[in-house]
Write a protein that holds these residues in place. Structure first.
Motif, PDB file in Angstrom:
ATOM      1  N   PRO A 161      11.367 -25.606 -38.414  1.00 38.39           N
ATOM      2  CA  PRO A 161      11.705 -24.195 -38.625  1.00 38.39           C
ATOM      3  C   PRO A 161      10.660 -23.526 -39.514  1.00 38.39           C
ATOM      4  O   PRO A 161      10.271 -24.088 -40.542  1.00 38.39           O
ATOM      5  N   PRO A 162      10.145 -22.361 -39.132  1.00 42.47           N
ATOM      6  CA  PRO A 162       9.158 -21.678 -39.968  1.00 42.47           C
ATOM      7  C   PRO A 162       9.775 -21.226 -41.286  1.00 42.47           C
ATOM      8  O   PRO A 162      10.982 -21.005 -41.388  1.00 42.47           O
ATOM      9  N   VAL A 163       8.939 -21.111 -42.293  1.00 41.94           N
ATOM     10  CA  VAL A 163       9.378 -20.627 -43.598  1.00 41.94           C
ATOM     11  C   VAL A 163       9.135 -19.122 -43.635  1.00 41.94           C
ATOM     12  O   VAL A 163       7.997 -18.655 -43.519  1.00 41.94           O
ATOM     13  N   LEU A 164      10.197 -18.345 -43.806  1.00 44.38           N
ATOM     14  CA  LEU A 164      10.071 -16.897 -43.752  1.00 44.38           C
ATOM     15  C   LEU A 164       9.555 -16.302 -45.056  1.00 44.38           C
ATOM     16  O   LEU A 164       8.778 -15.359 -45.061  1.00 44.38           O
ATOM     17  N   GLY A 165      10.000 -16.841 -46.186  1.00 47.07           N
ATOM     18  CA  GLY A 165       9.638 -16.239 -47.463  1.00 47.07           C
ATOM     19  C   GLY A 165      10.324 -14.898 -47.635  1.00 47.07           C
ATOM     20  O   GLY A 165      11.366 -14.614 -47.038  1.00 47.07           O
ATOM     21  N   ASP A 166       9.745 -14.040 -48.449  1.00 39.20           N
ATOM     22  CA  ASP A 166      10.315 -12.711 -48.672  1.00 39.20           C
ATOM     23  C   ASP A 166      10.031 -11.828 -47.458  1.00 39.20           C
ATOM     24  O   ASP A 166       8.895 -11.740 -46.993  1.00 39.20           O
ATOM     25  N   ILE A 167      11.087 -11.188 -46.964  1.00 41.45           N
ATOM     26  CA  ILE A 167      10.971 -10.345 -45.775  1.00 41.45           C
ATOM     27  C   ILE A 167      10.940  -8.878 -46.174  1.00 41.45           C
ATOM     28  O   ILE A 167      11.880  -8.373 -46.800  1.00 41.45           O
TER      29      ILE A 167
ATOM     30  N   GLN B 162       7.554 -12.436 -36.285  1.00 41.33           N
ATOM     31  CA  GLN B 162       8.173 -12.561 -34.964  1.00 41.33           C
ATOM     32  C   GLN B 162       7.381 -13.521 -34.079  1.00 41.33           C
ATOM     33  O   GLN B 162       7.957 -14.313 -33.318  1.00 41.33           O
ATOM     34  N   MET B 163       6.051 -13.463 -34.162  1.00 36.64           N
ATOM     35  CA  MET B 163       5.241 -14.377 -33.361  1.00 36.64           C
ATOM     36  C   MET B 163       5.385 -15.817 -33.838  1.00 36.64           C
ATOM     37  O   MET B 163       5.399 -16.755 -33.037  1.00 36.64           O
ATOM     38  N   ASP B 164       5.491 -16.009 -35.161  1.00 40.50           N
ATOM     39  CA  ASP B 164       5.729 -17.358 -35.687  1.00 40.50           C
ATOM     40  C   ASP B 164       7.059 -17.912 -35.191  1.00 40.50           C
ATOM     41  O   ASP B 164       7.156 -19.086 -34.808  1.00 40.50           O
ATOM     42  N   LEU B 165       8.090 -17.065 -35.200  1.00 35.94           N
ATOM     43  CA  LEU B 165       9.402 -17.497 -34.726  1.00 35.94           C
ATOM     44  C   LEU B 165       9.367 -17.818 -33.235  1.00 35.94           C
ATOM     45  O   LEU B 165       9.941 -18.818 -32.792  1.00 35.94           O
ATOM     46  N   LEU B 166       8.704 -16.965 -32.470  1.00 35.23           N
ATOM     47  CA  LEU B 166       8.606 -17.186 -31.028  1.00 35.23           C
ATOM     48  C   LEU B 166       7.901 -18.512 -30.735  1.00 35.23           C
ATOM     49  O   LEU B 166       8.383 -19.318 -29.933  1.00 35.23           O
ATOM     50  N   ALA B 167       6.768 -18.742 -31.400  1.00 36.50           N
ATOM     51  CA  ALA B 167       6.004 -19.963 -31.152  1.00 36.50           C
ATOM     52  C   ALA B 167       6.812 -21.209 -31.489  1.00 36.50           C
ATOM     53  O   ALA B 167       6.803 -22.197 -30.737  1.00 36.50           O
ATOM     54  N   MET B 168       7.532 -21.177 -32.592  1.00 39.54           N
ATOM     55  CA  MET B 168       8.279 -22.368 -32.973  1.00 39.54           C
ATOM     56  C   MET B 168       9.527 -22.561 -32.112  1.00 39.54           C
ATOM     57  O   MET B 168       9.938 -23.697 -31.857  1.00 39.54           O
ATOM     58  N   ALA B 169      10.114 -21.474 -31.627  1.00 34.74           N
ATOM     59  CA  ALA B 169      11.238 -21.615 -30.694  1.00 34.74           C
ATOM     60  C   ALA B 169      10.789 -22.330 -29.423  1.00 34.74           C
ATOM     61  O   ALA B 169      11.533 -23.135 -28.848  1.00 34.74           O
ATOM     62  N   LEU B 170       9.558 -22.069 -28.983  1.00 42.17           N
ATOM     63  CA  LEU B 170       9.013 -22.788 -27.831  1.00 42.17           C
ATOM     64  C   LEU B 170       8.747 -24.244 -28.186  1.00 42.17           C
ATOM     65  O   LEU B 170       9.060 -25.152 -27.413  1.00 42.17           O
ATOM     66  N   ALA B 171       8.146 -24.484 -29.360  1.00 44.64           N
ATOM     67  CA  ALA B 171       7.817 -25.849 -29.760  1.00 44.64           C
ATOM     68  C   ALA B 171       9.063 -26.713 -29.894  1.00 44.64           C
ATOM     69  O   ALA B 171       9.037 -27.910 -29.589  1.00 44.64           O
ATOM     70  N   CYS B 172      10.159 -26.123 -30.327  1.00 44.98           N
ATOM     71  CA  CYS B 172      11.417 -26.849 -30.499  1.00 44.98           C
ATOM     72  C   CYS B 172      12.214 -26.936 -29.196  1.00 44.98           C
ATOM     73  O   CYS B 172      13.312 -27.491 -29.173  1.00 44.98           O
ATOM     74  N   ASP B 173      11.669 -26.384 -28.121  1.00 47.22           N
ATOM     75  CA  ASP B 173      12.343 -26.333 -26.821  1.00 47.22           C
ATOM     76  C   ASP B 173      13.720 -25.690 -26.924  1.00 47.22           C
ATOM     77  O   ASP B 173      14.655 -26.062 -26.218  1.00 47.22           O
ATOM     78  N   LEU B 174      13.834 -24.688 -27.801  1.00 48.80           N
ATOM     79  CA  LEU B 174      15.067 -23.922 -27.901  1.00 48.80           C
ATOM     80  C   LEU B 174      15.112 -22.844 -26.831  1.00 48.80           C
ATOM     81  O   LEU B 174      16.178 -22.345 -26.490  1.00 48.80           O
ATOM     82  N   THR B 175      13.939 -22.468 -26.322  1.00 46.96           N
ATOM     83  CA  THR B 175      13.835 -21.564 -25.183  1.00 46.96           C
ATOM     84  C   THR B 175      12.536 -21.850 -24.468  1.00 46.96           C
ATOM     85  O   THR B 175      11.617 -22.461 -25.037  1.00 46.96           O
ATOM     86  N   ARG B 176      12.436 -21.419 -23.212  1.00 41.60           N
ATOM     87  CA  ARG B 176      11.195 -21.540 -22.449  1.00 41.60           C
ATOM     88  C   ARG B 176      10.735 -20.195 -21.917  1.00 41.60           C
ATOM     89  O   ARG B 176       9.718 -20.122 -21.227  1.00 41.60           O
TER      90      ARG B 176
END
Length: 453
Positions: A268-274, A290-304
């Motif tokens: 899971p990416p570290v968001l820090g202060d938003i 958003q791009m970090d979240l998208l990339a890691m969602a793909l890496a975790c196979d949570l979505t394709r």
């Protein structure tokens, strides 16, 4: 169960009731389709599943600064695409495709360009007010990302994910993805909300993560044993399908053991202060998250399947981080002779290209099998127009990235001649992702597939 038939909803069960669905077999007669537990071969790449990602930006571009020079295999990027130089062998610059469907049906140019960009079909009649007294409703068909998600997204936690960066309002100019006619999917603008939804139950403790992987391996072993018993009951054709399915199960098991992909690069990416995502000045930071979240969602196979929409169609937002106080839409409507506006629009599009390059970089940085997540991905940059001041939707400036597991050949500037409808490109994307489609959207604007290999 009679020996001669098998219900499509039959599952092979392992430890704790976990299960994988059976593939479609000849022995299954007239039953409902199951949820696919393992992707068929055409949807899989080397070391991981295929993935499809849309990157959308508004208000067209400046073609003299966008278009490359040279030849198909020996070309030089224009100013706007210069940020892609480190990734030149990973991208396909597609030049000459026309969004012909977006000249038809209700709505103004922005409504049509946005609503038809991924659907390839006219908008419905409706009450969304547009320019010059025109109005429209939602798009009248499914979008290509959702058609692909129907094929490859049903055995992941999220069949698709829709991200937004400062996309506000609920109208046809703020939606690009559609589950079907008049079924728009709103993008998520808030990285915190996206993180909580996507990674809220993902185990970050290494010991707990190892236990989860071990449990999944037990399930896969139990499933393999069940296959050996089942295979004695089926015919030769079904045996081939089951053998391929078992090979896919074993492929997952191997990757779990080596940590080379799912469960390995997944963190899971570290968001820090938003910073407040609703503030214009925070758009760059929000987009990066958003791009970090998208990339890691793909890496975790949570979505394709995923999309990222940058602001609304006809957005009036300025770009203070580029020292551009005017709104994007207003600049786009100035004449070709306004050198100041042309330069500012070029700078805006260079910045968008930098964001596209960042997403490519993120996907390339995630190892998968013998390559990277990008190698198994088809990433496409879509714009609502070619040119903003006259809303020209001929020669839309498309850029694609990745290899789609070998189904797309990057490292080229592909120029197409004549009226080539963008529906053909959407079919080509579907084919590259493993779908055997011959048409998409309104068939009046589709005459085949635009090949990407």
């Amino acid at each position: 169960m009679r020996p001669s038939t098998l219900n499509r909803r039959t599952f092979l069960r392992g430890a704790g009731g976990a299960c994988l669905a059976l593939p479609l077999l000849d022995i299954m007669h007239g039953c409902d389709s199951p949820t696919a537990g393992v992707l068929p071969q055409q949807f899989r790449g080397k070391g991981g599943p295929k993935r499809f990602v849309v990157f959308w930006t508004p208000n067209g571009t400046i073609m003299k600064d966008w278009r490359p020079s040279g030849s198909a295999d020996a070309y030089t990027f224009g100013r706007i695409l210069q940020p892609l130089e480190p990734h030149k062998q990973d991208v396909l610059v597609l030049d000459g495709v026309d969004e012909l469907s977006a000249y038809k049906g209700p709505g103004d140019a922005h409504q049509k360009g946005t609503g038809q960009g991924l659907t390839g079909t006219e908008l419905q009649e409706g009450d969304f007010a547009g320019a010059d007294g025109l109005s429209a409703g939602w798009a009248d068909g499914i979008s290509v990302d959702q058609a692909i998600a129907d094929a490859i997204g049903n055995d992941t936690k999220f069949r698709s994910l829709e991200f937004g960066v400062h996309v506000y309002g609920a109208n046809v100019g703020s939606r690009i993805s559609y589950r079907g006619p008049a079924q728009p999917i709103p993008p998520e603008n808030d990285p915190t909300a996206a993180f909580d939804r996507i990674f809220g139950d993902l185990e970050s403790d290494p010991a707990a993560q190892a236990r989860k992987i071990a449990e999944r391996k037990i399930v896969l072993d139990a499933v393999a044993d069940d296959y050996q018993r089942l295979i004695k009951k089926v015919g030769a054709a079904d045996k081939i399908k089951l053998d391929a399915h078992l090979a896919a199960v074993r492929d997952i098991e191997m990757r779990l053991e080596t940590g080379s992909t799912i469960g390995g690069a997944c963190q899971p990416p570290v968001l820090g202060d938003i910073a407040d995502p609703s503030k214009v000045g925070n758009i760059p930071a929000t987009g990066k998250l958003q791009m970090d979240l998208l990339a890691m969602a793909l890496a975790c196979d949570l979505t394709r399947v995923a999309s990222l929409m940058w602001m609304n169609s006809a957005t009036a937002k300025p770009f203070p981080w580029l020292d551009i106080p005017e709104g994007h839409h207003e600049l786009a409507h100035r004449g070709d002779g306004d050198a100041d506006a042309q330069e500012k629009l070029t700078l805006i599009n260079i910045w968008y290209c930098q964001q596209f390059a960042y997403l490519i970089e993120r996907l390339k940085a995630i190892p998968e099998g013998d390559g990277t997540v990008l190698d198994n991905t088809l990433l496409i940059w879509v714009n609502e127009h070619q040119k903003g001041n006259d809303h020209d939707r001929h020669e839309i400036p498309y850029v694609l990235a990745g290899k789609a597991a070998g189904a797309m050949k990057p490292g080229r500037w592909l120029q197409v001649e004549g009226d080539v409808p963008h529906n053909n490109l959407l079919v080509g994307c579907m084919n590259a992702m493993g779908l055997e489609a011959t048409t998409f959207g309104n068939p009046k604007y589709c005459n085949g597939a635009l090949g990407l290999a």
